[in-house]
Design an enzyme around this catalytic site. Sequence first.
Site, PDB file in Angstrom:
ATOM      1  N   HIS A   1      27.963  51.325  13.874  1.00 40.05           N
ATOM      2  CA  HIS A   1      29.239  52.037  13.884  1.00 40.05           C
ATOM      3  C   HIS A   1      30.353  51.014  13.645  1.00 40.05           C
ATOM      4  O   HIS A   1      30.330  49.909  14.183  1.00 40.05           O
ATOM      5  CB  HIS A   1      29.457  52.734  15.227  1.00 40.05           C
ATOM      6  CG  HIS A   1      28.483  53.833  15.491  1.00 40.05           C
ATOM      7  ND1 HIS A   1      28.477  54.993  14.753  1.00 40.05           N
ATOM      8  CD2 HIS A   1      27.485  53.944  16.403  1.00 40.05           C
ATOM      9  CE1 HIS A   1      27.519  55.785  15.205  1.00 40.05           C
ATOM     10  NE2 HIS A   1      26.901  55.180  16.192  1.00 40.05           N
TER      11      HIS A   1
ATOM     12  N   CYS B   1      23.633  55.442  11.781  1.00 37.51           N
ATOM     13  CA  CYS B   1      23.014  55.795  13.062  1.00 37.51           C
ATOM     14  C   CYS B   1      22.071  56.992  12.896  1.00 37.51           C
ATOM     15  O   CYS B   1      21.071  56.886  12.198  1.00 37.51           O
ATOM     16  CB  CYS B   1      24.089  56.036  14.115  1.00 37.51           C
ATOM     17  SG  CYS B   1      23.459  55.981  15.807  1.00 37.51           S
TER      18      CYS B   1
END
Length: 500
Positions: free
Chosen positions: A436, A329
Amino acid sequence: MAKAIMIQGTASNAGKSLIAAGLCRILRQDGYRVAPFKSQNMALNSFITREGLEMGRAQVVQAEAAGIEPDVAMNPILLKPQSDTGSQVIVDGEVWGVMPAQEYYRRKTELVPHIKRAYEKLEAEYDVIVLEGAGSPAEINLREHDIVNMGMAKMAGAPVLLCGDIDRGGVFASLYGTLLLLKEDERSLVKGLLINKFRGDRAILEPGLRMLEARAGVPVQGVIPYLQVDIDDEDSLSERFSRGKAGAIDIAVIRLPRISNFTDFNLLSSLPGVSVRYLSSPREFGNPDILFLPGSKNTMDDLLWLRQCGLEAQIKKYAAAGGIVFGICGGYQMLGQTLRDPQGVERGGALAGMGLLPVETVFTGEKTRTRVCGRFLPPSGALADLGGKEVEGYEIHMGETTLLADGALCEISLLGQEQKKPDGCCRGNVYGSYLHGIFDSAQAIEALIGCLCARKGLQAGDFADFDPQRYRQRQYDLLAQGIRENVRMDEIYRIIEAGI
């Protein structure tokens, strides 16, 4: 109509989230349909539901303990701090705005209808709701517009168990002082006290318990020991940052000032023979087998911090020597060539990235929130054996990242859809992805550890039988057992049944 019980604490990190998860597990084991609820959560660890809505991970953990699918109604308000005085405000799973603390405090009453709708939805579907408070109910400066502690208990008609952390010291003063600062009608909601994280001889503690009950007029319903369970933590107060164990495989994670979703690494830290350590200065760097750059609530500011403290130079030196670097991310964004912020979403302007991956990121006002599944494409370098392994995870990010050359890491699609798109990038031993939970599956864990073991000439057989889901369920059962054995559950059931 569902029954309710609420866990409040004398302070943040007193153990509210785990106790609530344990009660959810116990009630489920005893045949109840049970759901968690926290009206307002402040955390940088969040999760995306199947509907693409964002909620706090603590209620996801509690839902998993209860054996149910996470629902954004379990956490209608999520605050994600972006600075010392302001947060992104998520309402019903979507961005409501970014505002300073004073503005949010002024507008909190606008959120009461959202809270009521969410709670009533759960109330219609379940037998028992386990509510969790936030911080302490004794924050008397916040009492007037409280929507998460005693204000929420009144809305839900929920009796309260007040817990204190004895490991920090001062638990008797914390519990008694909290009760003294409550108004009379609030004190009447507290039906029991819990002492959490106890280590030692219960007999030595007993006289203090009796004196506390006599002064407070509220019974102590349990003394819960310091339970050694491996369950996702609530927020950055996590002890994982300081906890460590020796291991043949050394995994390092950069502890960014605004680190988010560090739960990405929790399962890796559960593996025998694997050490996951968090570092925040060059002197702690060492020579890890793999280095992770985690998510961040403010990528540009955290990249500048890496630059200023000397860690960026250390990361580049490590990568140049063949070390494995993996960004997730915000960490993935940092590894690219350029970060641009034309709308001032983070800090405005443009910033050079680390230049380790051929990608660039442009921040926009739109937030990506998706659950996805897919597979690793054949990657380059040391993690080549990840190729073909299945992945499932979720994306939560501001900004769009563009590949400037070939080398996508994964091929993914939205859950339930066939149309595929590329995710991430790899170049040599440097990898990046928006996903994630990318190493939460048994396949991905086994392949990653196998690659790291092969580089060190180690056998990876010990990791072949690791089942993440079975491991998680075992931890919830251990948590429930620890609470059953140390809390007067007959009294807890009586409190639930009697209500307020």
